[in-house]
Motif scaffolding. Structure first.
Motif, mmCIF file in Angstrom:
data_model
loop_
_atom_site.group_PDB
_atom_site.id
_atom_site.type_symbol
_atom_site.label_atom_id
_atom_site.label_comp_id
_atom_site.label_asym_id
_atom_site.label_seq_id
_atom_site.Cartn_x
_atom_site.Cartn_y
_atom_site.Cartn_z
ATOM 1 N N MET A 229 20.280 -18.662 -6.735
ATOM 2 C CA MET A 229 21.452 -19.375 -6.209
ATOM 3 C C MET A 229 21.427 -19.418 -4.685
ATOM 4 O O MET A 229 22.404 -19.133 -4.005
ATOM 5 C CB MET A 229 22.740 -18.690 -6.688
ATOM 6 C CG MET A 229 22.832 -18.510 -8.197
ATOM 7 S SD MET A 229 23.009 -20.043 -9.102
ATOM 8 C CE MET A 229 24.659 -20.494 -8.640
ATOM 9 N N SER A 230 20.239 -19.754 -4.144
ATOM 10 C CA SER A 230 19.997 -19.902 -2.695
ATOM 11 C C SER A 230 20.158 -18.586 -1.931
ATOM 12 O O SER A 230 20.182 -18.580 -0.704
ATOM 13 C CB SER A 230 20.924 -20.965 -2.089
ATOM 14 O OG SER A 230 22.257 -20.506 -2.014
ATOM 15 N N GLU A 231 20.289 -17.472 -2.624
ATOM 16 C CA GLU A 231 20.374 -16.171 -1.974
ATOM 17 C C GLU A 231 19.145 -15.340 -2.320
ATOM 18 O O GLU A 231 18.634 -15.406 -3.435
ATOM 19 C CB GLU A 231 21.643 -15.422 -2.408
ATOM 20 C CG GLU A 231 22.923 -16.051 -1.916
ATOM 21 C CD GLU A 231 24.126 -15.201 -2.263
ATOM 22 O OE1 GLU A 231 23.917 -14.089 -2.804
ATOM 23 O OE2 GLU A 231 25.258 -15.636 -2.000
ATOM 24 N N THR A 232 18.690 -14.529 -1.362
ATOM 25 C CA THR A 232 17.545 -13.658 -1.600
ATOM 26 C C THR A 232 18.009 -12.386 -2.288
ATOM 27 O O THR A 232 18.890 -11.683 -1.792
ATOM 28 C CB THR A 232 16.845 -13.307 -0.279
ATOM 29 O OG1 THR A 232 16.399 -14.511 0.349
ATOM 30 C CG2 THR A 232 15.645 -12.404 -0.539
ATOM 31 N N GLN A 233 17.414 -12.127 -3.449
ATOM 32 C CA GLN A 233 17.736 -10.924 -4.209
ATOM 33 C C GLN A 233 16.514 -10.015 -4.239
ATOM 34 O O GLN A 233 15.378 -10.478 -4.207
ATOM 35 C CB GLN A 233 18.125 -11.300 -5.647
ATOM 36 C CG GLN A 233 19.304 -12.244 -5.756
ATOM 37 C CD GLN A 233 20.631 -11.553 -5.523
ATOM 38 O OE1 GLN A 233 20.723 -10.331 -5.656
ATOM 39 N NE2 GLN A 233 21.646 -12.311 -5.156
ATOM 40 N N SER A 234 16.748 -8.713 -4.303
ATOM 41 C CA SER A 234 15.635 -7.776 -4.425
ATOM 42 C C SER A 234 16.035 -6.629 -5.334
ATOM 43 O O SER A 234 17.190 -6.205 -5.346
ATOM 44 C CB SER A 234 15.204 -7.240 -3.053
ATOM 45 O OG SER A 234 16.217 -6.419 -2.511
ATOM 46 N N SER A 235 15.083 -6.153 -6.108
ATOM 47 C CA SER A 235 15.296 -4.996 -6.975
ATOM 48 C C SER A 235 13.952 -4.329 -7.223
ATOM 49 O O SER A 235 12.908 -4.987 -7.202
ATOM 50 C CB SER A 235 15.944 -5.416 -8.303
ATOM 51 O OG SER A 235 15.173 -6.414 -8.952
ATOM 52 N N TRP A 236 13.993 -3.022 -7.452
ATOM 53 C CA TRP A 236 12.775 -2.248 -7.662
ATOM 54 C C TRP A 236 12.355 -2.305 -9.121
ATOM 55 O O TRP A 236 13.196 -2.270 -10.026
ATOM 56 C CB TRP A 236 12.992 -0.793 -7.241
ATOM 57 C CG TRP A 236 13.002 -0.609 -5.753
ATOM 58 C CD1 TRP A 236 14.070 -0.749 -4.924
ATOM 59 C CD2 TRP A 236 11.894 -0.255 -4.927
ATOM 60 N NE1 TRP A 236 13.691 -0.501 -3.635
ATOM 61 C CE2 TRP A 236 12.360 -0.195 -3.599
ATOM 62 C CE3 TRP A 236 10.554 0.018 -5.184
ATOM 63 C CZ2 TRP A 236 11.540 0.129 -2.536
ATOM 64 C CZ3 TRP A 236 9.733 0.348 -4.126
ATOM 65 C CH2 TRP A 236 10.218 0.397 -2.810
ATOM 66 N N HIS A 237 11.036 -2.402 -9.338
ATOM 67 C CA HIS A 237 10.505 -2.469 -10.695
ATOM 68 C C HIS A 237 9.138 -1.809 -10.741
ATOM 69 O O HIS A 237 8.465 -1.656 -9.707
ATOM 70 C CB HIS A 237 10.356 -3.921 -11.167
ATOM 71 C CG HIS A 237 11.660 -4.652 -11.284
ATOM 72 N ND1 HIS A 237 12.388 -4.710 -12.444
ATOM 73 C CD2 HIS A 237 12.371 -5.346 -10.358
ATOM 74 C CE1 HIS A 237 13.487 -5.412 -12.239
ATOM 75 N NE2 HIS A 237 13.499 -5.803 -10.986
ATOM 76 N N GLU A 238 8.717 -1.454 -11.930
ATOM 77 C CA GLU A 238 7.329 -1.053 -12.141
ATOM 78 C C GLU A 238 6.499 -2.323 -12.222
ATOM 79 O O GLU A 238 6.724 -3.163 -13.094
ATOM 80 C CB GLU A 238 7.194 -0.259 -13.441
ATOM 81 C CG GLU A 238 5.764 0.207 -13.703
ATOM 82 C CD GLU A 238 5.596 0.878 -15.059
ATOM 83 O OE1 GLU A 238 4.430 1.051 -15.487
ATOM 84 O OE2 GLU A 238 6.613 1.213 -15.695
#
Length: 816
Positions: free
Chosen positions: A429-438
């Motif tokens: 939605m035009s926003e930068t998202q980040s999350s940690w993953h393996e």
């Protein structure tokens, strides 16, 4: 120790945790969020994709066997009211938790079982009513509990003598308050139905038909007078019974022309002396799985407008099946099927729908979670795989950051794997998202993993040690680096350029332990040649294990479990032989030219530290300094010193000549020193190499000067006041820079899982800043802590840690 007013904020960025490897250890459909068992805690996930773990709640002394939301009629749920969930453990207790959003507390503990509690279910009829709970245990009993406020009372106990309950389901009767039907599946392959209330309990019927243990019972109410009871078994069958209630006790009008499998009936005696007649009909038998079926779940029917038309099953044949009732054929058909193909795992232990019915989730043998989104197109159902977090399913022994700039984190566990964690950055939605993953699994081994470290900062190379006498060296393959750049949006062009001559990936040969390199030029040839060989002789080892072959993948998001198992391995480039017993600790100097390693030992000769030359892969020197096992080592930031701590309660500082590849003892303390009376578990250098710190089982933490050297082994700590904590110190580390311009920032992890934050200098000594405890902190022994090497903000730190609770956690610390 003085307390200071430094403003410190601590949040959790990432909790990597696998689901416990047993049935009924996960629940989503019956509550507001996904919960699952992680060793002896309950993981609570976020309510939006990718449903990452936010907190873990623990008050048990043993592994959880079952977690379950306390169910409540949907029309009675108040958005502001509290929710409840249950946790059943091998410690013979049941925990009832109360809260909402992400804040839950232990409401009451139910004690009374004499053995491990294996299954539990709970219900409350409104947001103001009391809670009824049924539980089954390995002590051959089923107990029925009543919870009012914070008081729990056992109302009834069913004793199965030489049998036991495998699973149960507690379902209220709609027109009778506080009256239930309790369905109990026993090891006799039958489902016993009990009519139960506060005052009475009576067996009213037995469902017979399965030929092996029944693993799950699930009930769908389509109307108050019509229930569908589904059971799944290790006999590979699903059976669905229809229960028809008649409050007027009239005989049902049977259509003589209709084909019925079997019909029986039983009668309930109501408290007002009236009777309810219930017809039981075997409605359908579903056959489609090839192995034992462990999980079963009806589609959420919150408004009761839909009949029991859709049910989900999960089996040990590595598949999950979505069954729907076809009105034309008048039978349940296999509408969609998903699952794993390949890998060295077993199948699924359980499955569930999301509360809204838009996702299905399964949990597997090795604790991995598998998520699909349901998309209906015309008359077809498409199941689209989705990214979801998972993690180690056993004790996590060690972790370390990429030495280049902390671009990713590696961890090793007694689950025999090495896992790589990094940030997934994407636009939504035009926003930068980040999350940690393996995003990678460099090593899947045959021995329990114990330690690892990076070799140098200019190459992606690691060394790991396991419960074997060998050190193994791994290089990052080209395919991993390319996918890493796409997933994290981090520029690794230099690494990719250096990796042009490196393999594309790796696989593990059948019955082997070493990751074999796969090169781009030979990948297709190898696959074609092997396929031809398999066609000629399908009973060869390659033929029997053909699913293990590596295939290069182009990934823009974290890989799913099946990709992690066979497409993210790193090729093994070297083995180092020299130790006589299992490897315990390993470290490398900053330039990557020297590796230090140690092994289990009960004599001085076995306790020797070996230094290795990473150019020739030959031993440089054996340092026989300690009497017993060296449990942790660390190189100074300039590479000049190697610090080691041992079970013999001593530490030693070795001066390393990197240029001439020589090393000699610089100073040490004796085994009978007055400062540490028990095993020293942890050590760390300060960022400027002026000091180093040690933490021990005697609960003491001491800071020592690097340069000062006494004439004997009686070195003295340099702090004014000794720091004694509330439990054994199992991990300790210095932060990579000063705080308040003149204080060192120290974090200590304890045997009970707690973490303490202190500032320190020689003038003011120890000053307590803060501490971390559950639900965002660890709840079992902290095995290692390490700060991320570089962050843009000088007041922000990221701290990674690992624990016996099976989790890897990353904390963000903001100091002002």
């Amino acid at each position: 120790m003085a307390n200071i007013s430094t403003d410190i904020k601590i949040g959790v960025d990432y909790i990597s945790a696998a689901c416990n490897c047993c049935p009924h250890s996960l629940d989503w459909q019956n509550g507001p969020r996904l919960i699952y068992g992680v060793t002896n805690s309950v993981a609570l996930c976020s309510n939006t994709a990718p449903f990452s773990v936010r907190k873990t709640f623990s008050d048990h002394q043993g592994r959880l066997n079952c977690v379950k939301w306390v169910r409540q009629e949907q029309h009675c749920v108040d958005s502001n009211s509290d929710h409840y969930f249950l946790s059943a453990s091998v410690d013979k207790t049941i925990g009832l938790w109360k809260g909402k959003d992400e804040d839950y507390v232990k409401h009451v503990a139910l004690t009374g079982h004499q053995n491990s509690v294996t299954t539990v279910d709970g219900y409350r009829q409104s947001s103001t009513s009391d809670i009824y709970i049924a539980s089954g245990s390995a002590d051959s009993t089923v107990k029925f509990w009543y919870v009012a406020d914070t008081t729990a009372k056992c109302l009834h106990t069913l004793d199965f003598k030489n049998g036991f309950a495998i699973t149960l389901e507690l379902v209220p009767l709609d027109h009778h308050k506080d009256v239930f039907l309790l369905f109990v599946a026993t090891d006799k392959n039958k489902v016993h139905i009990y009519h139960i209330s506060k005052d009475t309990i009576e067996q009213v019927f037995v469902l017979i038909g399965h030929e092996d243990w029944i693993r799950t019972i699930t009930v769908q109410k389509t109307t108050p007078s019509q229930w569908f009871v589904a059971t799944c078994s290790q006999d590979n069958y699903i059976r669905i019974w229809q229960l028809s209630f008649d409050e007027n006790n009239n005989q049902a009008n049977n259509d003589p022309s209709a084909l019925k499998l079997k019909r029986s009936s039983f009668t309930l005696q109501n408290s007002d002396q009236s009777q309810t007649n219930i017809d039981v009909e075997l409605y359908s038998i579903l056959l489609g799985h090839e192995e034992a079926i462990y999980g079963l779940c009806w589609y959420p029917n919150t408004d009761r407008k839909k009949p029991a038309t859709t049910i989900l099953s999960a089996s040990m044949d590595k598949s999950m099946v979505l069954w729907t009732f076809d009105d034309n054929q008048k039978m349940y058909i296999d509408k969609a099927r998903v699952g794993e193909i390949g890998g060295n795992t077993l199948g699924f232990y359980g499955c569930t729908f999301s509360p809204c019915g838009s996702y299905i989730l399964g949990h597997g043998y090795e604790g991995a979670l598998h998520l699909w989104k349901i998309e209906e197109v015309d008359d077809r159902i498409n199941l689209m795989p989705q990214v979801i977090n998972s993690g180690h399913f056993s004790t996590v022994e060690d972790c370390c950051w990429d030495k280049h700039s902390g671009r990713y984190l590696l961890s090793v566990s007694t689950d025999k794997t090495t896992r790589l964690h990094a940030e997934w950055k994407r636009k939504e939605m035009s926003e930068t998202q980040s999350s940690w993953h393996e995003i990678g699994r460099p090593q899947i081994h045959g021995y329990e993993m114990k330690c690892l470290t990076f070799i140098g900062s200019d190459q992606q190379r690691i060394v790991s040690g396991a419960d074997e006498k060998i050190l193994r060296i791994f290089d990052a393959p080209k395919n991993f680096l390319e996918n890493f750049a796409r997933i994290t949006k981090i520029n690794v062009d230099e690494d990719i350029q250096r990796a042009q001559s490196l393999p594309e990936g790796a696989n593990v040969p059948a019955l082997g332990l070493s990751n074999k390199a796969i090169f781009d030029s030979e990948e297709n040839q190898t696959t074609a040649a092997t396929t031809a060989a398999i066609d000629d002789n399908p009973m060869t080892v390659d033929g029997l294990y053909k699913e293990g072959f590596f295939k290069a993948m182009v990934l823009n998001e974290p890989p799913f479990e099946e990709h992690l198992l066979q497409n993210t391995l790193w090729p093994e480039v070297q083995k180092l032989y020299g130790h006589g017993y299992e490897i315990i600790a390993v470290a490398s100097n900053p330039s990557g030219s020297i590796i230090a390693s140690s092994c289990k030992a009960s004599h001085q000769n076995d306790a020797a530290i070996i230094l290795w030359n990473t150019t020739t892969w030959k031993p440089i020197v054996r340092l026989a300094i300690h009497q017993l096992t060296v449990v942790r080592m660390a190189f100074s930031n300039d590479g000049r010193y190697l610090l080691s701590v041992s079970r013999d309660r001593s530490w030693s500082l070795v001066e390393v000549d990197e240029k001439n590849l020589q090393a000699q003892l610089f100073k040490r303390i004796s085994t009978n020193n007055p400062y540490h009376k028990r095993i020293i578990w942890a050590c760390s250098f300060s960022h400027d190499d002026k000091y180093f710190i040690t933490g021990a089982r005697d609960q003491m933490v001491h800071v020592w000067r690097v340069q000062d050297k006494s004439n004997d082994d009686n070195e003295q700590p340099c702090e004014k006041n000794s720091l004694k904590l509330i439990d054994s110190v199992t991990a300790v580390t210095f932060a990579p820079r000063l705080i308040n311009t003149d204080k060192y920032f120290v974090v200590a992890g304890l045997d009970n899982g707690a973490m303490f934050f202190y500032s320190w200098n020689e003038q003011t000594s120890w000053q307590h800043l803060s501490s971390i405890n559950p639900p965002i902190g660890f709840h079992l022994t902290v095995n290692h802590l390490c700060f991320r090497p570089s962050l843009s903000s000088p007041s922000t730190y990221q701290l990674a840690g690992c624990s016996n609770d099976g989790t890897v956690r990353i904390f963000t610390i903001l100091l002002s």
